[in-house]
Every structure is written in structure tokens, then in C-alpha cells.
Design a protein around this motif. Structure first.
Motif, PDB file in Angstrom:
ATOM      1  N   GLU A  47      15.047   1.789   9.686  1.00 40.54           N
ATOM      2  CA  GLU A  47      14.085   2.340   8.746  1.00 40.54           C
ATOM      3  C   GLU A  47      14.612   3.692   8.278  1.00 40.54           C
ATOM      4  N   LEU A  48      14.775   3.847   6.975  1.00 45.97           N
ATOM      5  CA  LEU A  48      15.337   5.096   6.448  1.00 45.97           C
ATOM      6  C   LEU A  48      14.306   6.223   6.515  1.00 45.97           C
ATOM      7  N   THR A  49      14.722   7.349   7.068  1.00 42.43           N
ATOM      8  CA  THR A  49      13.854   8.532   7.125  1.00 42.43           C
ATOM      9  C   THR A  49      14.326   9.614   6.159  1.00 42.43           C
ATOM     10  N   SER A  50      15.589   9.522   5.735  1.00 42.80           N
ATOM     11  CA  SER A  50      16.144  10.458   4.759  1.00 42.80           C
ATOM     12  C   SER A  50      17.181   9.709   3.943  1.00 42.80           C
ATOM     13  N   TYR A  51      17.279  10.030   2.652  1.00 38.66           N
ATOM     14  CA  TYR A  51      18.163   9.287   1.754  1.00 38.66           C
ATOM     15  C   TYR A  51      19.473  10.006   1.448  1.00 38.66           C
ATOM     16  N   GLY A  52      19.762  11.056   2.201  1.00 37.36           N
ATOM     17  CA  GLY A  52      21.068  11.696   2.081  1.00 37.36           C
ATOM     18  C   GLY A  52      21.223  12.568   0.866  1.00 37.36           C
ATOM     19  N   GLU A  53      20.174  13.291   0.516  1.00 44.71           N
ATOM     20  CA  GLU A  53      20.296  14.202  -0.616  1.00 44.71           C
ATOM     21  C   GLU A  53      21.250  15.347  -0.286  1.00 44.71           C
ATOM     22  N   LYS A  54      21.817  15.951  -1.334  1.00 47.97           N
ATOM     23  CA  LYS A  54      22.688  17.126  -1.239  1.00 47.97           C
ATOM     24  C   LYS A  54      23.884  16.900  -0.313  1.00 47.97           C
ATOM     25  N   ASP A  83      16.933   1.361  -6.376  1.00 47.95           N
ATOM     26  CA  ASP A  83      16.006   2.443  -6.719  1.00 47.95           C
ATOM     27  C   ASP A  83      15.533   2.317  -8.168  1.00 47.95           C
ATOM     28  N   ILE A  84      14.273   2.693  -8.403  1.00 41.43           N
ATOM     29  CA  ILE A  84      13.755   2.831  -9.770  1.00 41.43           C
ATOM     30  C   ILE A  84      14.106   4.251 -10.221  1.00 41.43           C
ATOM     31  N   VAL A  85      14.822   4.359 -11.340  1.00 44.64           N
ATOM     32  CA  VAL A  85      15.357   5.666 -11.746  1.00 44.64           C
ATOM     33  C   VAL A  85      15.053   5.949 -13.212  1.00 44.64           C
ATOM     34  N   GLU A  86      15.161   7.241 -13.563  1.00 45.74           N
ATOM     35  CA  GLU A  86      15.155   7.652 -14.961  1.00 45.74           C
ATOM     36  C   GLU A  86      16.583   8.006 -15.334  1.00 45.74           C
ATOM     37  N   VAL A  87      16.999   7.559 -16.507  1.00 45.52           N
ATOM     38  CA  VAL A  87      18.386   7.749 -16.923  1.00 45.52           C
ATOM     39  C   VAL A  87      18.408   8.243 -18.365  1.00 45.52           C
ATOM     40  N   GLU A 114      11.336   5.954  -7.683  1.00 45.45           N
ATOM     41  CA  GLU A 114      10.838   5.240  -6.497  1.00 45.45           C
ATOM     42  C   GLU A 114      12.025   4.647  -5.750  1.00 45.45           C
ATOM     43  N   ARG A 115      12.023   4.827  -4.458  1.00 44.82           N
ATOM     44  CA  ARG A 115      13.105   4.268  -3.651  1.00 44.82           C
ATOM     45  C   ARG A 115      12.916   2.755  -3.488  1.00 44.82           C
ATOM     46  N   GLY A 116      13.997   2.025  -3.697  1.00 47.97           N
ATOM     47  CA  GLY A 116      13.938   0.569  -3.579  1.00 47.97           C
ATOM     48  C   GLY A 116      14.145   0.084  -2.161  1.00 47.97           C
ATOM     49  N   LEU A 117      14.813   0.904  -1.362  1.00 43.50           N
ATOM     50  CA  LEU A 117      15.112   0.512   0.017  1.00 43.50           C
ATOM     51  C   LEU A 117      14.301   1.342   0.985  1.00 43.50           C
ATOM     52  N   THR A 118      13.647   0.676   1.906  1.00 42.35           N
ATOM     53  CA  THR A 118      13.000   1.400   3.008  1.00 42.35           C
ATOM     54  C   THR A 118      13.666   1.041   4.333  1.00 42.35           C
ATOM     55  N   THR A 119      14.253  -0.171   4.388  1.00 46.30           N
ATOM     56  CA  THR A 119      14.990  -0.592   5.582  1.00 46.30           C
ATOM     57  C   THR A 119      16.364  -1.118   5.187  1.00 46.30           C
ATOM     58  N   LYS A 125      15.124  11.190 -24.879  1.00 46.53           N
ATOM     59  CA  LYS A 125      14.364  10.062 -24.352  1.00 46.53           C
ATOM     60  C   LYS A 125      14.938   9.623 -23.009  1.00 46.53           C
ATOM     61  N   ARG A 126      14.087   9.532 -22.027  1.00 46.84           N
ATOM     62  CA  ARG A 126      14.507   9.033 -20.715  1.00 46.84           C
ATOM     63  C   ARG A 126      14.106   7.568 -20.599  1.00 46.84           C
ATOM     64  N   LEU A 127      15.039   6.766 -20.132  1.00 46.11           N
ATOM     65  CA  LEU A 127      14.764   5.351 -19.925  1.00 46.11           C
ATOM     66  C   LEU A 127      14.555   5.108 -18.436  1.00 46.11           C
ATOM     67  N   GLN A 128      13.668   4.170 -18.123  1.00 48.68           N
ATOM     68  CA  GLN A 128      13.413   3.863 -16.713  1.00 48.68           C
ATOM     69  C   GLN A 128      13.886   2.452 -16.404  1.00 48.68           C
ATOM     70  N   GLY A 129      14.564   2.315 -15.283  1.00 48.38           N
ATOM     71  CA  GLY A 129      15.067   0.999 -14.901  1.00 48.38           C
ATOM     72  C   GLY A 129      15.448   0.961 -13.437  1.00 48.38           C
ATOM     73  N   THR A 130      16.094  -0.134 -13.057  1.00 51.64           N
ATOM     74  CA  THR A 130      16.507  -0.342 -11.664  1.00 51.64           C
ATOM     75  C   THR A 130      18.001  -0.108 -11.540  1.00 51.64           C
ATOM     76  N   TYR A 131      18.389   0.696 -10.579  1.00 55.14           N
ATOM     77  CA  TYR A 131      19.802   0.992 -10.366  1.00 55.14           C
ATOM     78  C   TYR A 131      20.420  -0.075  -9.470  1.00 55.14           C
ATOM     79  N   ARG A 132      21.526  -0.669  -9.941  1.00 56.02           N
ATOM     80  CA  ARG A 132      22.287  -1.636  -9.143  1.00 56.02           C
ATOM     81  C   ARG A 132      23.664  -1.047  -8.889  1.00 56.02           C
ATOM     82  N   ALA A 133      23.913  -0.722  -7.637  1.00 58.34           N
ATOM     83  CA  ALA A 133      25.182  -0.082  -7.277  1.00 58.34           C
ATOM     84  C   ALA A 133      26.281  -1.125  -7.143  1.00 58.34           C
TER      85      ALA A 133
END
Length: 722
Positions: A187-194, A110-114, A136-141, A71-79
């Protein structure tokens, strides 16, 4: 390998890991146990990756494969700025801990699955999980400080939000000609994957970091607080801001001849509540009169939509960002003395025991006699200041009745178990450039308590009335604290000789109140009060009434501040529909349909405003102490951790004495007693202990203040007086 074979092997491996005898093991260990040869290892790895992707298994921090929850849960990530974080699941009490290596590239918000990798245990340790998908990304700026790399054509932005752990890369041509030291919006254009840094382009230059006002505006932009009102909204505010006419008064209860006052801070401009008290035999007739904002802000108008979007006024250190334009908030909606105003009044008959034995909620016309300040009323009631008493001679008897009634109401609330967290708020005095010239505790005097008591009673009375009418309504609820948190608090206070009675899976507010009474005046008061507060849940708005734990109230709402809080405005609209006989089935269905979303949004904007307000206070405290490096002060140890001691000064400023700066000895942290103990000298630092500290450093970016224990030579320099 065919799909059918692949799925078959997945089932074999999954059953193997789910077996009760299975012990978590690394890939090599698993390959050996399953007798997988070198050629088959890639296939095994693919199978494991597929199972992990589905959330059926997970990889621990030590690289061992464990059973996961499908089961995957969906919620908001707080760093957290220390690398780890939490996923908050809607409607679930317990958050999920996310280790630094399990964040999966998620950023704060961010809205994430965990998936759950470790269930909570009996000791109260929370669940642990791993983020497997960013929904879904929570931050755009992002707001931050621009730094250019020497002569290079690119630069980086250091985020103000300390939960964003990576700097943002700004490629050539994307800097909007910002220079070193500019505060900017990216304004974020890339979220730094990998493993790559996030990238962005600068869309706004707020100002240079050293320019007056840039610091606060950076917080405003960082929290995406709306500053300017759209022209359409301003024009509408101008059109509706007409003086009260005879037509406006039609059908209203005219109580302009009642003696009444507003009591607020000296610098308040939006006066949305007035009070009146007379006696009828042994009973008190208390009138709480609230500005009728809904008369000017019609449902679904441009004004209403903007107010709903803002949710609340935001009170920052150097400015107010109002929910409504000043034309309304400081003008026709403000209960200014000497002027006729439209109001919604809650008129209560209160007996000698503090019980409301009768009440009336009515649309009224009022006329405030005097605009009073908390300071002035306190001078009359506490100091019996002759000059002040002569100035307001005709009002003194009413103030004395107010004090009598306030004491009765406060005693009744205490009797039922209402909790009063009396933390000193911070009052800031700023110069014309927004620079702090004085910081001190906000004076919570007899007058502030009177208004607090009257507003609480009005809120409870209105909430109970509409609860029993079974109408759609907005309640302010504060649920009972989480059982595990309360048990952890009970265990903690035992270390200091205090105890709490916890019933079967519940704690009553009176037990928290008793605890606060026990610790009052002790060295542990500040810490235990804060921990008790942290064990509580956050109050929120909801259409469902579940009572208010902190106030020990069965019914509670927010009725008294419609100029600055949207829920109050929404409540007034419901009340007026009811009073005017318009609350038919269609209107009730309309409110039921909208209130869930209205209350959810109001709770979110309230939290956003609170966070922004706290950040500006922290910022100004750091700025204030930056001018006082080297000064020596006396403070009290307010917290002890393994990394050092927090010391709070009388003016509410708190700084850290880092253990690395305690150089006269090697200090060990005694977790059971919350003490720092010197190995060689045996010197002990403990909660509530008075210490003299020197201001060593400040960090405006991190918003931190560093203290060191004052040495003898510092003593010779004397101490600054607050």
C-alpha cells in the motif's frame, strides 16, 4: 513587489513570449534581451514560474521558455518502461506524448492535467505536453518482489508493473515480516515527490517467488481482479439454481425436440451457446440458442451487482476467474447436453447468398442432444474420420449443413470487406503445479470457424433489429482508424512494394482486407498484419451505434455470451423486457440513464482482463524457455528494430536477438527496408527470413526471452522439435 506590479510584469513577459518574432530562449538569454539586472533576476524567475504554473508558457527539455496553451487538458497518464509516457484524453483520438522530464512525478494510471508544449505536425507526429498537476492518483497498491538490504531493517519492493520505474522503499516495521523473495502487495504511503523514492507498507504476502501459483496470483493481485465471491452472492446463486420447472417454461417457445448441439473446446465448462441448422427448400434455418442467464440473475440483485463489478470472466493460463459463481456458470446456466434449459434464441432464415431474410428472437426451452468439441466436429468434416462419424451418425447431416452455411456466410463477409486477422493464439499445457510442459499454436479449425460465423450473424441480426426499434441498447462498436495512422501504414508498406487506396480522409475495411490478402504468404506478412491491427482503434461497448469497421458491419452487438460478459447479460434484460411488453417509457428512461456508465465500465474491465491474460501468457512462455537455455530452434524474423531482431518460433514464442549479441559483425539498421546489414560482411537479416537461434537467457521479472544466432557448433547439438 505589489500584486498589481507582479501581474503587470507577467503580462509584459507573456506578451513578449507570444510575439511572432520571439525565438525560444533560456533564462540567461531572456534576462540579457530584456536588460534585467542582477537584482531583478529573482523577480523575473518568479514571473516565469507563475506563468508556467498557469500553463501559459512552458519550459522545453533544453531549458528554453516557449509559449504554452493556457488551456489545461485532463486525462490518464500511461507510463512506458523506457521513461516517457502518454496522456490519454477521453473522447480525443490522439494521445499526448510526455517526455521523461515532463512527467511531473506522475505514475502510470494517474489522472493528470497537462498543457501542450508542441502541436502535432503534418508528418503525423503526435502532440507533446507537460504534466502540470496530478489530480488523482491511479495507484494505491502495487504488487512486486520484496528485497531486503543485507542486515538492514528496511527493504525495497521491485514492482511487477514495468511502467513503475522506481522501487518502493519499505521502512522498518512496515514489511509484515516479509523475507527476501516474497511476492507482496504494497500500500503506497508516499508517491516519491521531489526526487525521493515512493514509500509503502506491505499489506499482503502472496507467497515466495518460487512457490507454485505465486506468479499468476501476483498478476491477479496486480490487476486487482476479484477472486472470491462474497458469501451473500454464493448463497443467492445456490438459491436460484433450481432445475427447470413447468412454471419456468410457461409462455416460452418449446423447441426441445429440435436437433441441436453445443460445440466448444474440450476443457470448456460454461457452455452458453447451442446451435441448430435445418433446411427449408433452398434456405437455411439457423438457430443460435443462448443461455437465459437473466432468469437467474435479477437486475440489481447481489449476483447482478457482483457481475457488473467484474464485467467479464478472465481466462488466465492456469485458472478462470468467472463473472458468475460456478453454481450458475457451470450448472443451471450452462447448456449441458441431456438437460432442459431456458434460452434466448435468435432463429434466422438465411438464403443462398447469406442474407437473413427473416428472423425471430424468442424466449425458449431447449434440450441439447450432444456436447461436441471443435476437434470432434473437425474430424467429421475435414478428416471424414469413420469412427467419429459412426459415433455421431445422427448428427453428421446437420454438421454438413453447418459447413455449407458457414462457407456462404464467410464468403458474404469477405465480399463486403470484413477483415480477418488470423494470428495464431497460444495453447498452453500445464502440469499440476502450473508449470508449462508444452506450448503450441491454438488450432483454428473448420469447427471453430463455423461457430464464429454463426455467432457473428446472430450478433448482427439482434443489433440491427433493436437499432430500428429505436430502443436503448448496448452496441459493440469499432470505429474507423485514425487517418494519420492509416497514412503512416500506407507509407510503410510502400517500402515493400505494396499499396493501399485511401479515399478522402477515410479508408474502407475492404482496403485493409485486400492488403492482408496481398501480403499473405510473404515474408512481411506477420509484421504488416500486426501493424495493420495496431493502426485500428479498440472495439468498445457504447449505447450509440456507429458500426463495426473491422467486420464491415453497420450493426453489431454482443448477444451470445451472457455467462461470461456483462454487456450480453444487459442486452438480454432489454430484449426480455421488450418481448414481455414491459418496455414502457419508464423502463426506456431507466436504461438510457444507466447504459452510458455500464458500457464504459464493461469496456474498462474487458481491457483489464485482456492485459492480465496477455501477461500470464508472457510469463508462462518465459518460464517454459527458462528450462531450455542453450536449445537451438528454427524461427522467423518477425520484427526488426535498431536494438535488434525479434524471432518468432513455430509455437508462438517470440524472443529478441539483441544487436549487442550479433558479434560476427557491426550491424546497422536500415529503417527504410527494416533490415540489419553487416558493415564488413554485408550479411543481411530481413523480415520473414528463417533463422536458427539459440536460447541465451530469460528474465522472469521483465518477462523477456533473449536469443542469439546459432553458431556452427550449436548446429552439431541438433535442434529441438516442437
Amino acid at each position: 513587489m505589489s500584486d498589481k506590479t507582479f501581474e503587470k510584469r507577467k503580462k509584459i513577459i507573456y506578451d513578449f513570449i507570444c510575439d511572432d518574432m520571439y525565438v525560444p530562449m533560456k533564462f540567461k538569454e531572456m534576462a540579457m534581451v530584456l536588460q534585467v539586472n542582477k537584482e531583478q533576476r529573482d523577480e523575473l524567475r518568479q514571473v516565469l514560474e507563475s506563468l508556467e504554473e498557469e500553463g501559459k508558457i512552458c519550459l522545453s527539455k533544453r531549458g528554453k521558455y516557449c509559449k504554452g496553451e493556457a488551456k489545461r487538458l485532463q486525462g490518464t497518464y500511461r507510463a512506458n518502461q523506457r521513461g516517457f509516457g502518454f496522456v490519454i484524453i477521453p473522447e480525443e483520438d490522439q494521445d499526448i506524448f510526455i517526455g521523461e522530464d515532463d512527467a511531473g512525478g506522475a505514475l502510470d494510471g494517474d489522472i493528470v492535467e497537462v498543457i501542450i508544449t508542441k502541436a502535432s505536425d503534418r508528418d503525423g507526429k503526435r502532440r507533446e505536453g507537460k504534466i502540470v498537476k496530478i489530480v488523482e492518483r491511479g495507484l494505491t497498491t502495487v504488487v512486486g518482489l520484496y528485497q531486503k538490504k543485507g542486515n538492514k531493517s528496511y527493504g525495497f519492493v521491485i514492482p511487477d508493473n514495468q511502467r513503475i520505474l522506481q522501487d518502493i522503499f519499505i521502512p522498518e516495521g512496515k514489511s509484515k515480516e516479509a523475507v527476501d523473495g516474497h511476492k507482496v502487495v504494497v500500500e503506497l504511503t508516499s508517491y516519491g515527490e521531489k526526487g525521493r523514492s515512493p514509500e509503502g507498507r506491505i499489506v499482503e504476502i502472496i507467497g515466495h517467488v518460487n512457490d507454485p501459483g505465486t506468479d499468476i496470483m501476483s498478476i491477479v493481485k496486480g490487476y486487482d481482479l476479484p477472486v472470491e465471491f462474497p458469501e451473500k452472492v454464493l448463497n443467492q446463486a445456490e438459491r436460484v439454481s433450481k432445475p427447470v420447472s413447468e412454471a419456468d417454461m410457461q409462455g416460452r417457445k418449446d423447441i426441445r425436440d429440435w436437433q441441436m448441439v453445443t460445440i466448444d473446446g474440450e476443457d470448456a465448462k460454461d457452455l452458453d451457446d447451442a446451435v441448430s441448422v435445418v433446411k427449408n427448400g433452398e434456405n437455411y434455418i439457423l438457430g443460435v440458442h443462448i443461455a437465459d442467464v437473466t432468469n437467474y440473475v435479477q437486475e440489481n440483485s447481489a449476483l447482478d451487482r457482483e457481475a457488473l463489478k467484474r464485467g467479464t470472466s478472465v481466462y488466465l493460463a492456469d485458472r478462470v476467474i468467472p463473472m458468475l459463481p460456478h453454481t450458475l456458470s457451470n450448472g443451471i446456466c450452462s447448456l449441458n447436453a441431456g438437460e432442459d434449459r431456458l434460452a434466448l434464441s435468435c432463429i434466422m432464415t438465411v438464403d443462398q447468398k447469406g442474407m437473413v431474410i427473416d428472423h425471430e428472437i424468442a424466449e425458449t426451452v431447449i434440450h441439447v442432444d450432444r456436447r461436441m468439441s471443435y476437434t470432434s466436429v473437425a474430424k467429421i468434416l475435414e478428416d471424414e474420420d469413420l469412427a467419429e462419424m459412426q459415433e455421431y451418425e445422427e448428427l453428421v447431416p446437420m454438421f454438413q449443413r453447418m459447413l455449407e452455411l458457414s462457407k456462404i456466410l464467410r464468403a458474404r463477409r469477405k465480399q463486403r470487406g470484413s477483415i480477418d486477422f488470423d494470428f495464431p493464439e497460444t495453447k498452453m499445457i500445464l502440469d499440476e503445479n502450473g508449470h508449462p510442459i508444452d506450448i503450441k499454436p491454438y488450432d483454428r479449425n473448420v469447427a471453430t470457424k463455423i461457430i464464429e460465423d454463426f455467432m457473428l450473424l446472430a450478433n448482427e441480426t439482434v443489433a440491427e433489429d433493436y437499432y430500428w426499434q429505436e430502443m436503448p441498447f448496448v452496441y459493440r462498436v469499432h470505429e474507423a482508424p485514425d487517418d494519420e495512422k492509416i497514412r503512416a501504414l500506407a507509407t510503410f508498406i510502400n517500402n515493400f512494394g505494396f499499396s493501399m487506396h485511401i479515399g478522402a480522409n477515410e479508408v474502407r475495411p475492404k482496403e485493409i482486407q485486400k492488403l492482408l490478402g496481398k501480403v499473405e504468404g510473404t515474408p512481411q506478412e506477420a509484421l504488416i498484419s500486426r501493424l495493420a491491427l495496431r493502426s485500428m482503434k479498440q472495439a468498445r461497448y457504447t449505447p450509440e451505434n456507429s458500426g463495426h469497421f473491422g467486420l464491415a458491419a453497420n450493426y453489431y452487438t454482443h448477444f451470445t455470451s451472457p455467462i461470461r460478459r456483462y454487456p450480453d447479460l444487459q442486452i438480454h434484460r432489454i430484449i426480455k423486457d421488450n418481448l414481455r411488453g414491459r418496455m414502457n417509457g419508464e423502463r426506456m428512461e431507466h436504461y438510457r440513464k444507466i447504459l452510458e456508465e455500464v458500457t464504459k465500465h464493461a469496456s474498462e474491465t474487458e481491457r483489464r482482463a485482456d492485459e492480465a491474460e496477455r501477461e500470464t501468457v508472457k510469463l508462462k512462455k518465459v518460464e517454459y524457455m527458462s528450462d531450455r537455455i542453450g536449445n537451438v530452434y528454427t524461427g522467423v524474423i518477425s520484427g526488426v528494430t535498431k536494438w535488434g531482431m525479434y524471432v518468432e518460433l513455430p509455437n508462438t514464442i517470440e524472443g529478441l536477438v539483441h544487436v549487442a549479441n550479433m558479434r560476427d559483425d557491426h550491424y546497422n539498421y536500415d529503417e527504410s527496408r527494416y533490415e540489419m546489414v553487416g558493415e564488413r560482411t554485408g550479411k543481411v537479416y530481413k523480415l520473414g527470413q528463417e533463422v536458427r537461434v539459440r536460447v541465451a537467457d530469460t528474465d522472469r521479472l521483465m518477462r523477456t526471452i533473449d536469443f542469439v544466432i546459432a553458431k556452427e557448433r550449436d548446429e552439431e547439438n541438433g535442434e529441438d522439435e516442437w
